[in-house]
Structures are given as C-alpha cells and as structure tokens.
Design a protein around this motif. Structure first.
Motif, mmCIF file in Angstrom:
data_model
loop_
_atom_site.group_PDB
_atom_site.id
_atom_site.type_symbol
_atom_site.label_atom_id
_atom_site.label_comp_id
_atom_site.label_asym_id
_atom_site.label_seq_id
_atom_site.Cartn_x
_atom_site.Cartn_y
_atom_site.Cartn_z
ATOM 1 N N ALA A 65 0.827 -1.211 0.000
ATOM 2 C CA ALA A 65 0.000 0.000 0.000
ATOM 3 C C ALA A 65 0.860 1.259 0.000
ATOM 4 O O ALA A 65 0.493 2.265 -0.602
ATOM 5 N N ALA A 66 2.008 1.200 0.661
ATOM 6 C CA ALA A 66 2.894 2.358 0.693
ATOM 7 C C ALA A 66 3.543 2.592 -0.680
ATOM 8 O O ALA A 66 3.824 3.735 -1.049
ATOM 9 N N LYS A 67 3.778 1.531 -1.407
ATOM 10 C CA LYS A 67 4.459 1.640 -2.702
ATOM 11 C C LYS A 67 3.525 2.087 -3.829
ATOM 12 O O LYS A 67 3.949 2.789 -4.746
ATOM 13 N N TYR A 68 2.256 1.685 -3.753
ATOM 14 C CA TYR A 68 1.326 1.959 -4.846
ATOM 15 C C TYR A 68 0.178 2.845 -4.381
ATOM 16 O O TYR A 68 -0.467 2.561 -3.380
ATOM 17 N N GLU A 69 -0.083 3.887 -5.146
ATOM 18 C CA GLU A 69 -1.216 4.763 -4.868
ATOM 19 C C GLU A 69 -2.511 3.995 -5.142
ATOM 20 O O GLU A 69 -2.574 3.158 -6.045
#
Length: 140
Positions: free
Chosen positions: A87-91
C-alpha cells in the motif's frame, strides 16, 4: 548476643533500602498532588482502523479464503511483502488496482526481490481487484 547486634543492623538496612526506593518522604506526596501525566495515545492497528469499511470487509473475506496469508501479513514481511508495504508503494487508483490484480493472477518475480509470487490463474479478475483494493487500504 550476636542476634542482638544483627537486629538493629537489619532494621537500618531495611530503612535505607526503603528510602532509596522512594519509600517515604514528602517527594512522593507532592508527585501525587500534581495532575497525572497524559496517557500515551493508543496506536490503532490497520485492521482496527478499517474494520467497518465495506471494501475492507469484502477484500479481507476473499484474502482469507485464498492462499495469500501463507506469504503475506498485514504489517510484517514474511515470504512476500506486507500488505502495508504494498500500500505504501502503490497509490490507490483504479489503474494500479487493475495492474496489481493482473500481477496477482499472472504471478511474477523481481518487484520485491528474487522470491517469485506464484500465479493464481483460478482467481477471477474481480476477486483479485477486491483483494487489491483491500490491500491498498492498508497504508500506514
């Protein structure tokens, strides 16, 4: 005769320990007269944060019914990345939901290291998207 000398020594030692540990004196009564320190705010887990969200509920149900939990956890990496790391890597966009759902179905290697993610060809695109929407909610 030795016991008579030992008793006063023991009492003196006990009194010394009590004072050293804060047992007695005005300092402790002053501390209780002040306002108590504010309790630290309880950190809410990601699972508690979203437990009433319909996307969370639907996605979690599908994730639990799959083999995802053998390699992934919500906030801790095991074989694959944690859901929070994904979740932190992908919007959280529909474009990313579609792209990640395709990766879940097709499998792959290289985005998170050399451990491959197996393909899940029996998973429908809609189920994969529901799972990905759930994962992308879990941003810290």
């Amino acid at each position: 005769m030795k016991i008579n000398k030992l008793v006063p020594f023991s009492l003196a030692l006990l009194a010394g320990v009590a004072v050293a540990c804060g047992g007695g004196g005005e300092a402790s009564s002053e501390a209780t007269a002040e306002a108590p320190a504010a309790a630290p705010a309880k950190e809410i887990s990601l699972e508690e944060k979203y437990q009433d969200d319909p996307i969370y509920i639907k996605g979690l149900e599908k994730v639990k019914g799959s083999d995802c939990t053998s390699c992934h956890m919500v906030e801790r990496k095991i074989v694959g990345p944690s859901y929070a790391d994904v979740a932190a890597k992908y919007e959280n966009t529909e474009e990313n939901v579609t792209m990640l759902a395709t990766k879940v179905i097709a499998g792959g290697v290289g985005n998170w290291g050399e451990v491959p993610m197996p393909a899940h060809p029996g998973l429908s695109e809609e189920d994969a998207k529901d799972m990905i929407r759930y994962v992308l909610l879990l941003k810290k």
